[in-house]
Structures are given as structure tokens and as C-alpha cells.
Design an enzyme around this catalytic site. Structure first.
Site, PDB file in Angstrom:
ATOM      1  N   HIS A   1      43.721  41.799  45.901  1.00  0.00           N
ATOM      2  CA  HIS A   1      42.162  41.791  45.620  1.00  0.00           C
ATOM      3  C   HIS A   1      41.835  43.059  46.570  1.00  0.00           C
ATOM      4  O   HIS A   1      40.590  42.925  47.077  1.00  0.00           O
ATOM      5  CB  HIS A   1      41.641  40.704  46.073  1.00  0.00           C
ATOM      6  CG  HIS A   1      41.905  39.638  45.017  1.00  0.00           C
ATOM      7  ND1 HIS A   1      42.923  38.806  45.435  1.00  0.00           N
ATOM      8  CD2 HIS A   1      41.217  39.037  44.058  1.00  0.00           C
ATOM      9  CE1 HIS A   1      42.771  38.055  44.156  1.00  0.00           C
ATOM     10  NE2 HIS A   1      41.850  38.075  43.449  1.00  0.00           N
TER      11      HIS A   1
ATOM     12  N   GLU B   1      45.269  41.829  30.249  1.00  0.00           N
ATOM     13  CA  GLU B   1      45.151  43.317  30.843  1.00  0.00           C
ATOM     14  C   GLU B   1      45.619  44.412  29.769  1.00  0.00           C
ATOM     15  O   GLU B   1      45.081  45.367  29.308  1.00  0.00           O
ATOM     16  CB  GLU B   1      45.311  43.816  31.904  1.00  0.00           C
ATOM     17  CG  GLU B   1      44.735  42.985  33.167  1.00  0.00           C
ATOM     18  CD  GLU B   1      44.767  41.626  33.293  1.00  0.00           C
ATOM     19  OE1 GLU B   1      46.016  41.036  32.996  1.00  0.00           O
ATOM     20  OE2 GLU B   1      44.168  40.930  34.157  1.00  0.00           O
TER      21      GLU B   1
END
Lengths: 375, 448
Positions: free
Chosen positions: A179, A109
Site C-alpha cells: 500500500h 486489475e
């Protein structure tokens, strides 16, 4: 990233049969989605032309398609975007525009965001995807110390305004700790950045196009629970919805309700319940842009109603509702007839089987409406 | 097996097990590892296709004996050198054959940077600027690399690369204005001293967080590749910064995404007080390059011609083949880390003195110039005087200039001033006007 694996598996017919055979297990309440809102399709502005029926992820694809079509420098990249993305947001775009414009990156990321900063600094348009907002934190340094400050620190010689970071966020029913997160408040504290969250397909396309064309680095959070569940007629062409403008969705006179993303739909239900059960008229506002946010629209509404309820999925302490509440109390002190209330996630990690008890659902919000009205 | 082959066809997997490139790689790696009992390369790689590993994650062959790769048995990557310490070209074929005016500019820029460093270092000691970082000992890495680039190539730096700017024409006034944060600073006085940057000279503004510029450089290179303008990116960083996660991201992204970027590592032995033995356990930074699939070389950073040759070739590879190159320049940080550091607390004066006196990029180039008859003692003396005068004049001018108006503080956070910042600007102005005796307004341009 278990849920991405599940999605990939379920695309194969064989696996689907297997899942069906296992259906009795799926009746486990923890494995079913506890939805506490109803999505109401909206009508697009006639000014934006012809429409096509799209769900949320298709409207994202449509926006990205528009960008790739109109801006030859633009590129899309991230983990697994080449085959269409784990949420199908980039389906077909690699085939249409080529693998040098829609491509996978290594799984990093911090690399994705900084690669995007570099592309933007060199004068091209970069649309980076972080697979889940929960995984944006490795890129925090690059977003905060680099992307947001690029223009300021160089005296406006260099900027990375052509960078947009898209990322799925929010509760999804069973996403647990990693999530489900709504990390917008972390980014609201970063001068130089814009933070945007749409509530449905029409908004998503128009706001995403504005983010990508805005001259500042933007983070665009996509409430992932809406990807398939929100469907409406979305303008097929190129249109933009301005940033930093909140929208009054339902006019009311007794109380102001402010939310963003999925929570707007929860609050819409709450407004209906308040009207039906308590005869209270709620004004519903979608904030849309978290930074820089539209103080005036909220303040104007609170001056009228005298009461304010803010709700978000993220934990309450240090959440963005705190910023709104403190600003509004100083702007509207003489108009407030009750303390500003915040209905938010609790100050705990986002849990798995307890999700229905964690979320600021319509019942929790309804209770706050009752308290506010009887204060 | 047939199923696997079919799958390979389906995903157009085109690796040929007998490709000569792989064989060469295997031979090289065997030589590097000094394996005593290794079989000869030529026979063994022609093993049956069916016996080869089919794993998608690597291209190699099976072995039936357990053997760990022992990094300590690998000979260190050699240090490429073109110019000996006495200023003589070692191999004629490696002479870059630069004309005398180029060499002269190299020398003058290195020494001018050195003079500027001395004066600004002292000025910080006297409290006239808040902070400074010298470039002592590393001037050769800057000038040698900058000279080998196209001036339009984009530079991403760390903070100890002022010589690159000097080569490109950043003026003494511009250096000084930045360090003073005065009204002429193109960075508008917002960053600490030595955080230079100039769009005009394609030098991306320096920021303090280490290694963040590395994957950005890869991204910028990707954009340049798509723009097909024949340009590349160079990215400088120290061996300490190479320990950051961003360095890993940068190397991997650049290699996987075929980015025309030159990663230039200044390995000067220290990251503030941390010696390299506390920084890494492998063979420096260069040994990592091959692991990422990058063309890699290690050079003598105190040899301006070796640096020049390496960067010139790296540039050709990057631009022609769209792939990254890693250069590790071995050097020594002669100065303190910064004006906030006293390096005698962690290393000996003798060690520093060795590099300053015995192996210095400036004296090595001076020897070359004297050997070739285009420099002498007299010219040296005159240039020393002249360069000192130039620096002092710029320094004095920069010191007299006011700082920008406090209004400037709010500009450029965004492309246009958003409403909340407009309000905060007004608030600041009203406050400062009301309490003006408490603020250093006399040092700034007027508030509007």
C-alpha cells in the site's frame, strides 16, 4: 487490502468508539504516521477562475465531475468506485450521473484496464481506477503490450487514447509492501504511454483533466498521503494544466532539486533548510510528467546551477532518477560542478515499521545537499 | 430473520425464492448430474422460506447430505449441427435458407482464403515473407460467423480469423501488403504478417499477446451498448487462449456488466503442440460459460450453417438483451500452427488427414451446393484457376512494392511526435545517411 477495510470500518460511529477505547495502543510509534514534510497550500492561477477549498481527493472528484458533465461518453469504473471509492474520490458521482457511468467492476486489475482499453477503442472515454498502484501489476501486460501500442501497431487506425488509469500511490505512513509503492519507473519504459504525478489539489485537478482529454493512454498516480492532508483553494471550473511540462516552484542559483508527488514537499522543506542553515540557494522543480518528461526545464536549471539532486520514494536502482541523471549529464556535462546525486528509497521492498528509516526524507536529502555543495 | 428481511428490503434485494426461473435451472442441473437418488424437483423447492440459505453469494437451497458435484458425470454439452457431412440439411427447421448468391459467396470466400493460404505458406517457405499462419480446416467458423453479423459489428480476433476479413471485403492486395509490410500496408509495416486490421471494416488490429483482446471486446461492447446503436462485438479466440487470465476477466466482466458481446471460441484441439488434454480438464470451453452466467452453445465448426445459425441467434440475444453469449465451435487445426512449427513432431499424419479429407468445412458446403444444383465440377475447376490467378497477381504486385520510409518508424507512438522522439528521429536519419551502405535503404521509400 487491509487499509481499505480499516477505512470502511472507521466510517461507522460504533467502530470509531471502539478505536478510541483502544487509543493507548495507537501510541505505538509504528501505528502513528511519521510525516517528514509540511504541505504548503498553493494559490491557483487567477486565469482559472473562482475557487473552492478542497483537499486532494475532493479535487479529484471535482475533475471527474467535470469530465462526466462535459463528455457524455465518459465512464468511471474500478473496484468499489460506485459507493464513492475507498479513498472517497468518486463520492456522489454515481447518484449524479447514473450507474451505467460510474460502476463497480469485478475484482480483476487485468480486466479493469483491458475493459477500459475496449471502451476507448470503441470511441468512448474511459477512466479506470486501480485501487492501489501496488495492484497495477496484474494489468501490466494490458498496459504495456496493449494500451501503449494500440495506435502504433494499427498504423493509427485504432487507438485507446481516451483511456486514463488513476491509481493511489506512494508512502502513507503504514502501508508496508503493498500500500506504499511508487511504480512509475516501470511505466516510464513503455513507449506510447504518458505517466503523470501531481503534487497537490490544484495540480491534481488540472493534470487529471489533461490526462483524460489527452489522445494517449495515461497513468495518473495520486500520492495517497496527500488525499486528506493537502488542502487549498482549487478552481471550481474546468481548467487544464499541460502535460510534459515541469514547473520551477522555487528559483535558486546554487543547486537544482528535482522531485515529483509528495517528494516535492520534502524537497521544499530541504530548500528552506539549505537556505537557513547553509545559505545555499536551491531551485526546486516539480517534474509532474514522468513520460514524456520535460528535459529542457531541468537542463536549463542545471546549466544555471551546476548541481543536481533528484529524489524519489521508489527504490534507487532502475528508478526514474537514473534516467534524469544520465540525460542531464550528457546534456549539461560542461556545466556540472559535482556528480548528480540521487536520494531515493533503498533497494528493498517497502517495509512496515521501518518506514521512517526507508524514506528519502528531508534529513537524507539535506545531507545530500551538503555533499553536493562541498564537492 | 426479520432483521435479514429488513436488510433485504433496504438494499432492494428482489430475489424471489419461488421464482420459476430458478426452479427450471434446478431441474436442469439435476438432470445434467444424473443423480440417482435425487428427489423430484417440483415438491422439494417449495420448502419453507426460513429454511432457505440467506447467503448473499448464491441463490440455492440447503441439502442435508454431503455430495460433491462430479464433473465427469455431467454429459458433455452437445455439438449443434445443421448440415450433415454429405451436405444434406439434417432438420428442415434448422435450414438457414440462405439464397444461392450468399452460399456462393460463402464458398468462394472459404476457397479463396484456402488458395491464399497455400500461396503465402509456400512463399514463407521460400523466404519471401517472414512468417505466416494458415486457416486450414477453420474456414467454416470464419465465414459462417461473419455472414451472420452486421458488417458494422466490431470484431476482435486472435490471428486465425482471416476469413472474417475476407467476408467483409478486405482485398487480396490488402492481405498481401500487410504480409509484406510494404508501403501500401495500412498497418505501415510495423507488425508481423497476419496481424491484420481495418477501421473501415470494423476489424480491430490483431496483436500477438493471446487473449488480451477478450476483455477489451467486453469493454468495447459496453461502449456500444451505451451508444445505443444496435450493434454488438464479436471476439474470437482459441481454446488455448481461453486458459489465460484475461479470458476469465472477459467472461466475468461481460456477464456482470451486461455487455452485448459474442465470445467465439475456435476449439481446434491444439495450442501449438499442446493437445486439449493438457489444456483443460473440464468439458471444453463451453461448460465454463454457464459458470459465468452466460448463454452458451457448442457447434460443429466444420458446418458453416450451424455456425451461421448460432452466431445469428447469439447476435439477437446480445443486442436485444445486452448480455454476452459464448459459442464454442469444435473444429480441427489441419495446418501447422504456423510456419515456425512442424506439427508432425506431436501428432500423426493420419489424424490430420482424417479431418482434411473426411470432415472439412469446404467439402461439406460443396456437397450442399452440388446437391442443390448451383455448383458442379466445371465451375469448381474454373474457380480454382481464377482464384489462383487472382492471388498470384496480388502476390506479385505486393512483392514489388517498396517498404515504407524509415521515418514512419517513429510515427503513431503518440498522437503527435513528442520532442524526445523528434530528436531520436533526427538522430536516426543522420546516422543512416552517414552509414547508408550498411542499411537496406533500397527496399524502402526515401528518407525525408
Amino acid at each position: 487490502m487491509a487499509s481499505c477495510i480499516l477505512k470502511r470500518l472507521s466510517s461507522s460511529k460504533k467502530q470509531l468508539c471502539l478505536l478510541l477505547r483502544l487509543e493507548p495502543t495507537a501510541k505505538n510509534p509504528a501505528a502513528t504516521r511519521h510525516l517528514s514534510f509540511t504541505y504548503q497550500p498553493e494559490t491557483a492561477s487567477a486565469a482559472h477562475g473562482e475557487t473552492t477549498r478542497m483537499n486532494f481527493f475532493q479535487s479529484i472528484t471535482s475533475a471527474l465531475d467535470t469530465v462526466l458533465e462535459t463528455d457524455p461518453t465518459s465512464v468511471l469504473f474500478g473496484e468499489d468506485v460506485a459507493f464513492g471509492g475507498v479513498f472517497r474520490c468518486t463520492v456522489g458521482l454515481k447518484d449524479k450521473y447514473g450507474k451505467d457511468r460510474v460502476f463497480n467492476t469485478p475484482l480483476s486489475e487485468q480486466g479493469i484496464v483491458s475493459f477500459g482499453i475496449g471502451i476507448a477503442a470503441a470511441g468512448a472515454t474511459a477512466v479506470a481506477e486501480i485501487q492501489f498502484a501496488d495492484y497495477i501489476f496484474p494489468a501490466f501486460d494490458q498496459i504495456h503490450n496493449e494500451a501503449a501500442y494500440f495506435r502504433y501497431r494499427s498504423g493509427n487506425q485504432f487507438d485507446c487514447g481516451a483511456l486514463t488509469i488513476r491509481t493511489p500511490s506512494g508512502a502513507v505512513g503504514h502501508g508496508a509492501l503493498y500500500h506504499s509503492q511508487s511504480p512509475e519507473a516501470y511505466f516510464a519504459h513503455i513507449p506510447g504511454l504518458k505517466v503523470v504525478i501531481p503534487r497537490g489539489p490544484i495540480q491534481a485537478k488540472g493534470l487529471l483533466l489533461s490526462c483524460i482529454r489527452d489522445k494517449n493512454p495515461c497513468i495518473f498516480f495520486e500520492p495517497k498521503i496527500l488525499y486528506r492532508s493537502a488542502v487549498e483553494d482549487v478552481p471550481s471550473g474546468d481548467y487544464m494544466i499541460p502535460l510534459s511540462e515541469a514547473e520551477v516552484l522555487v528559483e535558486g542559483s546554487d543547486m537544482t532539486l528535482v522531485g515529483w508527488g509528495t517528494q516535492v514537499h520534502v524537497l521544499r522543506d530541504v530548500a528552506l533548510m539549505a537556505q537557513e542553515k547553509l545559505n545555499i540557494s536551491c531551485e526546486l522543480i516539480d517534474l509532474k510528467t514522468i513520460l514524456p518528461w520535460d528535459v529542457d526545464t531541468i537542463a536549463k536549471s542545471v546549466v544555471k546551477t551546476g548541481r543536481l539532486l533528484i529524489a524519489h520514494e521508489a527504490p534507487i536502482t532502475g528508478g526514474f532518477a537514473a534516467e534524469i541523471a544520465s540525460t542531464i549529464q550528457s546534456e549539461c556535462f560542461l556545466n556540472l560542478e559535482a556528480p548528480i546525486l540521487r536520494v531515493c528509497g533503498y533497494d528493498i521492498p517497502f517495509p512496515h515499521v521501518f518506514e521512517p528509516f526507508y524514506l528519502p526524507d528531508k534529513w537524507r536529502c539535506f545531507e545530500a545537499v551538503k555533499k553536493l555543495s562541498s564537492y | 430473520m426479520s432483521a435479514i428481511r429488513q436488510a433485504q428490503r433496504l438494499i432492494s434485494f428482489s430475489f424471489s425464492p419461488r421464482s420459476s426461473g430458478i426452479r427450471i435451472y434446478q431441474c436442469l442441473s439435476k438432470r445434467n448430474f444424473h443423480r440417482i437418488n435425487s428427489v423430484t424437483c417440483s415438491e422439494n423447492v417449495t420448502s419453507k422460506f426460513d429454511d432457505r440459505p440467506e447467503f448473499p453469494g448464491s441463490k440455492s437451497e440447503f441439502v442435508s447430505k454431503l455430495e460433491f458435484i462430479e464433473p465427469d458425470n455431467i454429459k458433455g454439452i452437445p455439438v449443434y449441427r445443421a448440415l450433415g457431412r454429405n451436405g444434406n440439411i439434417i432438420e428442415d427447421s434448422e435450414d438457414p435458407k440462405l439464397d444461392s448468391s450468399t452460399v456462393l459467396k460463402m464458398y468462394k470466400d472459404m476457397t479463396l482464403l484456402n488458395t491464399m493460404d497455400r500461396i503465402l505458406y509456400e512463399s514463407q517457405r521460400q523466404g519471401r515473407i517472414s512468417f505466416y499462419m494458415t486457416n486450414y480446416g477453420e474456414e467454416g467458423t470464419h465465414i459462417g460467423s461473419a455472414a451472420a453479423l452486421d458488417p458494422r459489428d466490431l470484431v476482435f480476433g486472435q490471428y486465425r480469423e482471416a476469413g472474417v476479413l475476407m467476408w467483409r471485403g478486405f482485398t487480396l492486395d490488402q492481405f498481401m501488403d500487410q504480409c509484406y509490410g510494404n508501403v501500401n500496408d495500412i498497418g505501415k509495416g510495423r507488425q508481423m504478417p497476419v496481424h491484420y486490421g481495418t477501421k473501415k471494416l470494423n476489424f480491430v488490429t490483431i496483436s500477438s499477446p493471446l487473449a488480451t483482446q477478450m476483455p477489451q471486446a467486453a469493454g468495447a461492447a459496453y461502449a456500444l451498448k451505451r451508444a445505443k446503436n444496435g450493434l454488438c462485438v464479436i471476439c474470437y479466440f482459441g481454446e488455448g487462449a481461453a486458459s489465460e487470465g484475461d479470458a476469465h476477466a472477459a467472461f466475468n466482466f461481460a456477464a456482470v456488466l451486461d455487455c452485448p458481446v459474442i465470445f467465439f471460441c475456435r476449439n481446434n484441439g491444439y495450442a501449438i503442440s499442446t493437445p486439449v488434454k493438457d489444456q483443460y480438464r473440464g468439458d471444453g470451453i463451453a461448460s465454463r460459460g454457464v459458470g459465468y452466467g452466460m448463454m452458451t452453445v457448442r457447434v460443429d465448426g466444420n458446418d458453416v450453417f450451424a455456425v451461421y445459425n448460432a452466431v445469428k441467434s447469439a447476435r439477437e440475444i446480445a443486442v436485444a438483451q445486452n448480455r454476452p453469449v459464448l459459442i464454442e465451435a469444435m473444429t480441427y487445426r489441419i495446418g501447422h500452427h504456423s510456419t515456425s512449427d512442424d506439427s508432425s513432431a506431436y501428432r500423426s499424419v493420419d489424424e490430420v488427414s482424417y479431418w482434411d479429407k473426411q470432415d472439412n468445412p469446404i467439402s461439406r458446403l460443396r456437397n450442399y451446393m452440388i446437391n442443390n444444383g448451383f455448383w458442379d465440377e466445371k465451375m469448381e475447376k474454373e474457380w480454382k484457376l481464377e482464384s489462383r490467378k487472382m492471388v498470384m497477381r496480388s502476390f506479385a504486385d505486393a512483392e514489388t512494392r517498396k517498404r515504407p520510409s524509415p521515418d514512419e518508424m517513429f510515427e503513431d507512438v503518440y498522437d503527435v511526435l513528442p520532442k524526445h522522439l523528434e530528436n531520436q528521429l533526427q538522430e536516426m536519419k543522420n546516422h543512416v545517411k552517414q552509414y547508408k551502405e550498411n542499411y537496406p535503404l533500397e527496399h524502402h521509400e526515401k528518407l525525408t
